[in-house]
Design a protein around this motif. Structure first.
Motif, PDB file in Angstrom:
ATOM      1  N   PRO A  27       0.976  -1.386   0.170  1.00  0.00           N
ATOM      2  CA  PRO A  27      -0.047   0.000   0.047  1.00  0.00           C
ATOM      3  C   PRO A  27       0.832   1.104   0.166  1.00  0.00           C
ATOM      4  O   PRO A  27       0.310   2.374  -0.402  1.00  0.00           O
ATOM      5  N   LEU A  28       1.954   1.183   0.579  1.00  0.00           N
ATOM      6  CA  LEU A  28       2.861   2.544   0.614  1.00  0.00           C
ATOM      7  C   LEU A  28       3.448   2.793  -0.912  1.00  0.00           C
ATOM      8  O   LEU A  28       3.696   3.831  -1.256  1.00  0.00           O
ATOM      9  N   CYS A  29       3.787   1.596  -1.729  1.00  0.00           N
ATOM     10  CA  CYS A  29       4.187   1.778  -2.906  1.00  0.00           C
ATOM     11  C   CYS A  29       2.780   2.635  -3.755  1.00  0.00           C
ATOM     12  O   CYS A  29       3.095   3.557  -4.538  1.00  0.00           O
ATOM     13  N   GLU A  30       1.741   2.248  -3.580  1.00  0.00           N
ATOM     14  CA  GLU A  30       0.610   2.884  -3.777  1.00  0.00           C
ATOM     15  C   GLU A  30       0.416   4.226  -3.508  1.00  0.00           C
ATOM     16  O   GLU A  30       0.259   5.321  -4.386  1.00  0.00           O
ATOM     17  N   GLU A  31       0.591   4.781  -2.107  1.00  0.00           N
ATOM     18  CA  GLU A  31       0.583   5.832  -1.725  1.00  0.00           C
ATOM     19  C   GLU A  31       1.360   6.883  -2.333  1.00  0.00           C
ATOM     20  O   GLU A  31       1.365   8.071  -2.578  1.00  0.00           O
ATOM     21  N   TYR A  32       2.962   6.173  -2.398  1.00  0.00           N
ATOM     22  CA  TYR A  32       3.918   7.030  -3.134  1.00  0.00           C
ATOM     23  C   TYR A  32       3.967   6.942  -4.397  1.00  0.00           C
ATOM     24  O   TYR A  32       4.917   7.771  -5.184  1.00  0.00           O
ATOM     25  N   LYS A  33       3.255   6.571  -5.149  1.00  0.00           N
ATOM     26  CA  LYS A  33       3.228   6.226  -6.570  1.00  0.00           C
ATOM     27  C   LYS A  33       4.777   5.723  -7.078  1.00  0.00           C
ATOM     28  O   LYS A  33       5.377   6.325  -8.117  1.00  0.00           O
ATOM     29  N   ILE A  34       5.233   4.805  -6.378  1.00  0.00           N
ATOM     30  CA  ILE A  34       6.618   4.154  -6.645  1.00  0.00           C
ATOM     31  C   ILE A  34       6.320   2.809  -6.902  1.00  0.00           C
ATOM     32  O   ILE A  34       5.854   2.058  -6.179  1.00  0.00           O
ATOM     33  N   PRO A  35       6.726   2.124  -8.237  1.00  0.00           N
ATOM     34  CA  PRO A  35       6.376   0.894  -8.339  1.00  0.00           C
ATOM     35  C   PRO A  35       7.278  -0.009  -7.676  1.00  0.00           C
ATOM     36  O   PRO A  35       8.584   0.458  -7.383  1.00  0.00           O
ATOM     37  N   GLY A  36       6.875  -1.233  -7.173  1.00  0.00           N
ATOM     38  CA  GLY A  36       7.621  -2.193  -6.470  1.00  0.00           C
ATOM     39  C   GLY A  36       7.374  -3.459  -6.870  1.00  0.00           C
ATOM     40  O   GLY A  36       6.227  -3.792  -7.526  1.00  0.00           O
ATOM     41  N   ILE A  37       8.073  -4.477  -6.954  1.00  0.00           N
ATOM     42  CA  ILE A  37       8.097  -5.739  -7.136  1.00  0.00           C
ATOM     43  C   ILE A  37       8.934  -6.650  -6.151  1.00  0.00           C
ATOM     44  O   ILE A  37       9.937  -6.363  -5.607  1.00  0.00           O
TER      45      ILE A  37
ATOM     46  N   SER B 296      -3.452  -9.066  -3.147  1.00  0.00           N
ATOM     47  CA  SER B 296      -4.950  -9.264  -3.173  1.00  0.00           C
ATOM     48  C   SER B 296      -5.385  -8.416  -2.220  1.00  0.00           C
ATOM     49  O   SER B 296      -5.060  -8.577  -1.090  1.00  0.00           O
ATOM     50  N   PRO B 297      -6.197  -7.438  -2.405  1.00  0.00           N
ATOM     51  CA  PRO B 297      -7.142  -7.379  -3.811  1.00  0.00           C
ATOM     52  C   PRO B 297      -6.488  -6.724  -4.840  1.00  0.00           C
ATOM     53  O   PRO B 297      -7.219  -6.768  -5.989  1.00  0.00           O
ATOM     54  N   GLY B 298      -5.240  -6.295  -4.672  1.00  0.00           N
ATOM     55  CA  GLY B 298      -4.667  -5.606  -5.948  1.00  0.00           C
ATOM     56  C   GLY B 298      -3.937  -4.394  -5.432  1.00  0.00           C
ATOM     57  O   GLY B 298      -4.741  -3.558  -4.990  1.00  0.00           O
ATOM     58  N   HIS B 299      -3.017  -3.947  -5.942  1.00  0.00           N
ATOM     59  CA  HIS B 299      -2.295  -2.631  -5.843  1.00  0.00           C
ATOM     60  C   HIS B 299      -1.703  -2.398  -7.244  1.00  0.00           C
ATOM     61  O   HIS B 299      -0.922  -3.034  -7.703  1.00  0.00           O
ATOM     62  N   GLU B 300      -2.104  -1.201  -7.759  1.00  0.00           N
ATOM     63  CA  GLU B 300      -1.697  -0.560  -9.029  1.00  0.00           C
ATOM     64  C   GLU B 300      -0.102  -0.551  -9.097  1.00  0.00           C
ATOM     65  O   GLU B 300       0.409  -0.574 -10.343  1.00  0.00           O
ATOM     66  N   TYR B 301       0.588  -0.173  -7.941  1.00  0.00           N
ATOM     67  CA  TYR B 301       2.021  -0.007  -8.104  1.00  0.00           C
ATOM     68  C   TYR B 301       2.890  -1.364  -7.412  1.00  0.00           C
ATOM     69  O   TYR B 301       4.243  -1.106  -7.436  1.00  0.00           O
ATOM     70  N   TYR B 302       2.248  -2.254  -7.196  1.00  0.00           N
ATOM     71  CA  TYR B 302       3.021  -3.386  -6.505  1.00  0.00           C
ATOM     72  C   TYR B 302       2.738  -4.626  -7.213  1.00  0.00           C
ATOM     73  O   TYR B 302       1.535  -5.237  -7.178  1.00  0.00           O
ATOM     74  N   PHE B 303       3.719  -5.461  -7.520  1.00  0.00           N
ATOM     75  CA  PHE B 303       3.669  -6.488  -8.416  1.00  0.00           C
ATOM     76  C   PHE B 303       4.446  -7.580  -7.745  1.00  0.00           C
ATOM     77  O   PHE B 303       5.169  -7.594  -6.951  1.00  0.00           O
ATOM     78  N   ARG B 304       4.209  -8.975  -8.093  1.00  0.00           N
ATOM     79  CA  ARG B 304       4.892 -10.214  -7.666  1.00  0.00           C
ATOM     80  C   ARG B 304       5.271 -10.679  -8.900  1.00  0.00           C
ATOM     81  O   ARG B 304       4.822 -10.857  -9.873  1.00  0.00           O
TER      82      ARG B 304
END
Length: 198
Positions: A74-84, A95-103
């Motif tokens: 959620p912090l990647c989402e908050e700061y708009k920094i992509p994370g993986i 889950s439920p999903g984060h636009e900026y965090y991936f696996r």
């Protein structure tokens, strides 16, 4: 885990920086800022805040531990920094999903249905036991496999959780032996797994 991952990152970084990264005709070198979460979610969250607010990073690779990844997402989402993450497997990480965090690896909910039939075909169990680390990773793993084994008619006869860093497994192993499952699934990390095998 972090040490092995860092070695891989260093090798890739050397190759990338030797060639340089070209963006709109400009050549850049990549700089890595690294922190150790020690698999502690509060530490991972603090590190992510430092990366975003103090270090001003443009991307994040990590964490390894699912409970930490769950805090970072959620912090990647908050700061708009992509994370993986290349490792976190608990279902609740993405889950439920984060636009900026991936696996990069499948979640336990995706892996369990694929692995369960192979275990059944190999061992033909009627009962199963679980010994797992007491965190998001262990609980997600056990729940996913327990559900899938249950759908196949395999009864869970023992389900035990231990804390990270535990060094004495005799009581857990005695409890498992008393329950007498046909198959025991372990989920955790290598140091604890080695002690259990011993």
């Amino acid at each position: 885990f972090g040490t092995n991952g860092w070695r891989g990152v260093q090798l890739a970084l050397e190759e990338i920086n030797a060639a340089g990264v070209k963006v709109k005709g400009e050549t850049y070198k990549i700089e890595i800022v690294r922190y150790d979460s020690r698999c502690e979610p509060t530490e991972a969250v603090a590190n992510m805040r430092k990366l975003a607010l103090e270090d001003k990073v443009i991307g994040v690779l990590g964490d390894h531990c699912s409970s930490c990844c769950r805090g970072i997402a959620p912090l990647c989402e908050e700061y708009k920094i992509p994370g993986i993450t290349i490792e976190c497997a608990a279902d609740n990480v993405t889950s439920p999903g984060h636009e900026y965090y991936f696996r990069m690896r499948p979640s336990m909910g995706l892996m369990a249905p694929l692995v369960t039939p192979k275990i059944i075909n190999l061992y033909h169990p009627a009962t199963i036991g679980f010994l797992g680390i007491n965190d998001d990773y262990g609980r997600s793993f056990i729940q996913s496999f327990k559900d899938n084994m249950g759908k196949a008619g395999i009864d869970t006869v023992v389900e035990i959780y231990f804390e990270r860093g535990n060094t004495d497994f005799m009581a857990f192993l005695s409890q498992t032996k008393e329950a007498d499952p046909d198959v025991v699934m372990y989920v955790g990390v290598a140091p604890e797994g080695a002690m259990i095998l011993k």
